[in-house]
Structure formats: structure tokens, C-alpha cells
Design an enzyme around this catalytic site. Structure first.
Site, PDB file in Angstrom:
ATOM      1  CE  LYS A  14     -58.814  42.288 -47.396  1.00 61.43           C
ATOM      2  NZ  LYS A  14     -59.223  42.483 -48.798  1.00 61.43           N
ATOM      3  NE  ARG A  89     -63.079  47.633 -47.636  1.00 59.59           N
ATOM      4  CZ  ARG A  89     -62.610  47.243 -48.800  1.00 59.59           C
ATOM      5  NH1 ARG A  89     -62.838  46.037 -49.237  1.00 59.59           N
ATOM      6  NH2 ARG A  89     -61.932  48.062 -49.559  1.00 59.59           N
ATOM      7  NE  ARG A 128     -46.714  52.605 -52.533  1.00 50.95           N
ATOM      8  CZ  ARG A 128     -47.821  52.710 -53.265  1.00 50.95           C
ATOM      9  NH1 ARG A 128     -47.988  51.968 -54.318  1.00 50.95           N
ATOM     10  NH2 ARG A 128     -48.760  53.563 -52.905  1.00 50.95           N
ATOM     11  NE  ARG A 161     -49.094  57.057 -54.137  1.00 48.97           N
ATOM     12  CZ  ARG A 161     -50.060  56.221 -54.490  1.00 48.97           C
ATOM     13  NH1 ARG A 161     -49.889  55.400 -55.505  1.00 48.97           N
ATOM     14  NH2 ARG A 161     -51.189  56.183 -53.830  1.00 48.97           N
ATOM     15  NE  ARG A 172     -55.743  56.595 -47.487  1.00 54.34           N
ATOM     16  CZ  ARG A 172     -54.658  56.057 -48.049  1.00 54.34           C
ATOM     17  NH1 ARG A 172     -54.630  54.788 -48.345  1.00 54.34           N
ATOM     18  NH2 ARG A 172     -53.609  56.789 -48.320  1.00 54.34           N
TER      19      ARG A 172
END
Ligand code: AMP
Length: 223
Positions: A14, A89, A128, A161, A172
Site C-alpha cells: 500500500k 485504521r 526477510r 529477526r 500481529r
């Protein structure tokens, strides 16, 4: 003033599209996340109030967020309009925006959803990898190293990570998807929601967004 709302989950692309559309239409991209980060950096009262929520990955309360967004929309460069990225949001934010724009004699023209299925979002967000010596970044599919698990640049091992681990990302993401669904529902009910397939290449997604805007005179690109 004319307002476009860009909606999408984290990892949907986005933000990238908001930048492209802002350039295309010559309007400012207004991103509440950027406004909060700038306020936190400058140490303003608003920035200090927002900082704790941001660090915990929680939404900043609506009163703070809405006030900041409306102040930004009153700046001279947004006189003709703005592309909103990361706002609203929550349903309450969407309703507050509707009221504020109605007071200014206008309304949200279109809400564009960059739609990516949850499985693909998880793949994007968890793919990642960082090199353990210098933090060079790689991605399983978008930017893989030449040799799996090894940094191209310095040969060190690639690590993930903690907050990129699938179970953390999933938790999340699920929270954020719930809030996004409310906002999508708000604009669908208003009859101004348009969804495009966010799995396509960046330029193809941009074209689909511009096509979705064609029926709206102000946003029509073709002559
Ligand atoms: P972003 O850059 O959009 O990922 O936003 C970074 C952080 O800023 C979020 O995790 C929230 O803490 C806060 N934030 C940004 N936009 C909003 C919003 N519309 N409502 C509440 N909090 C927000």
C-alpha cells in the site's frame, strides 16, 4: 479538496502505491505513521504521547490520531486534496474523517484496497533474512542470496529477526487484519470501496488502481 484512501494490510504494498499515486496526481501523500515518527523525533507533546504505543506496535488512540491527521489536511499543500496512507485504521477514525470532510463540504472519493491473501502476506513478512555480521538484508523470494543461508557480500550466516518469526508475525497480522476489515466494511457500505489484486507486479497494481479511479471525473487520467 478531494481525498483518496488507500487501504491494505502490512506487506500488501500500500505504501509503495500511495507514493506512486501521490506523484501521479501531484498531491501530498499523508501517512499518519510518518507524522507520528516525525513528531516523536522532534519530541513534541503529541510525539511523546504516541511513542509508547508505536514501540509496542499498538494503535495510537483515535483522539490523538484524528486530531493530528485533520491538522495535516489543513496545511496549504493539501488544499486540493491528499492521498491517505495508513489512515483510517479503525471504524471510529473513518467516521471522524467523514464528519470532518462533511464540515468542509466534501467527502472521501474512493477507498482503494490493495488486496493480498493472508498466506501471501505471511510469506512476504516472514521471508526477510539479515546477515549476522553487518545486517545486509535478503528476502526468500524477492531478493534471495546466491547461496541459501549465506550473505553474498561478506559470507556470514543469515539469521531471522525475532519479530519476523512466523508465529509473531501471524499474531500481529491477525490483530491488524481485524481492524482493517472494519474499515473496509465501512467504505463498502458507503459504496465507494474498490479492491485490486495486490499479488500482481507493482506497475500492474498501479494500473489497476488508476483504472478503478477512471469513473470518478476528478481522478480520471485519460483525456
Ligand atoms: P505505520 O508506519 O503506518 O506502520 O505506522 C507506525 C505506527 O504508528 C503504528 O504501529 C501505530 O502505532 C501508529 N499509527 C500509524 N497510523 C495510525 C492510525 N491511523 N491509527 C493509530 N495508530 C497509527
Amino acid at each position: 479538496m478531494r481525498v483518496l484512501v488507500l487501504l491494505g494490510a502490512p506487506g500488501a504494498g500500500k505504501g509503495t502505491q500511495a507514493h506512486v499515486l501521490a506523484r501521479h496526481f501531484g498531491l501530498p501523500r499523508v501517512a499518519t505513521g510518518d507524522l507520528f515518527r516525525a513528531a516523536a523525533r522532534d519530541g513534541t507533546p503529541l510525539g511523546l504521547a504516541a511513542r509508547g504505543y508505536m514501540e509496542r506496535g499498538e494503535l495510537v488512540p483515535d483522539e490523538i490520531t484524528v486530531g493530528m491527521l485533520l491538522e495535516r489536511l489543513d496545511a496549504p499543500d493539501a488544499e486540493r486534496g491528499a492521498i491517505l496512507d495508513g489512515f483510517p485504521r479503525t471504524r471510529a477514525q473513518a467516521e471522524a474523517l467523514d464528519r470532518a470532510l462533511a464540515d468542509r463540504g466534501t467527502a472521501v472519493d474512493a477507498a482503494l484496497l490493495v488486496d493480498v491473501p493472508t498466506g501471501e502476506l505471511l510469506r512476504r513478512l516472514t521471508g526477510r533474512w539479515l546477515c549476522s555480521s553487518a545486517g545486509h538484508t535478503y528476502h526468500d523470494t524477492a531478493y534471495p542470496p546466491r547461496v541459501a543461508g549465506i550473505c553474498d557480500i561478506d559470507g556470514s550466516a543469515l539469521i531471522q529477526r525475532d519479530d519476523d518469526r512466523p508465529e509473531i508475525v501471524r499474531a500481529r497480522l491477525e490483530q491488524q487484519l481485524g481492524a482493517l476489515a472494519d474499515v473496509v466494511d465501512h467504505y463498502r457500505t458507503a459504496g465507494i470501496l474498490q479492491a485490486v489484486d495486490g499479488r500482481r507486479p507493482i506497475a500492474a497494481v498501479t494500473n489497476d488502481l488508476l483504472d478503478a479511479l477512471e469513473p470518478i471525473p476528478y481522478w480520471r487520467t485519460s483525456p
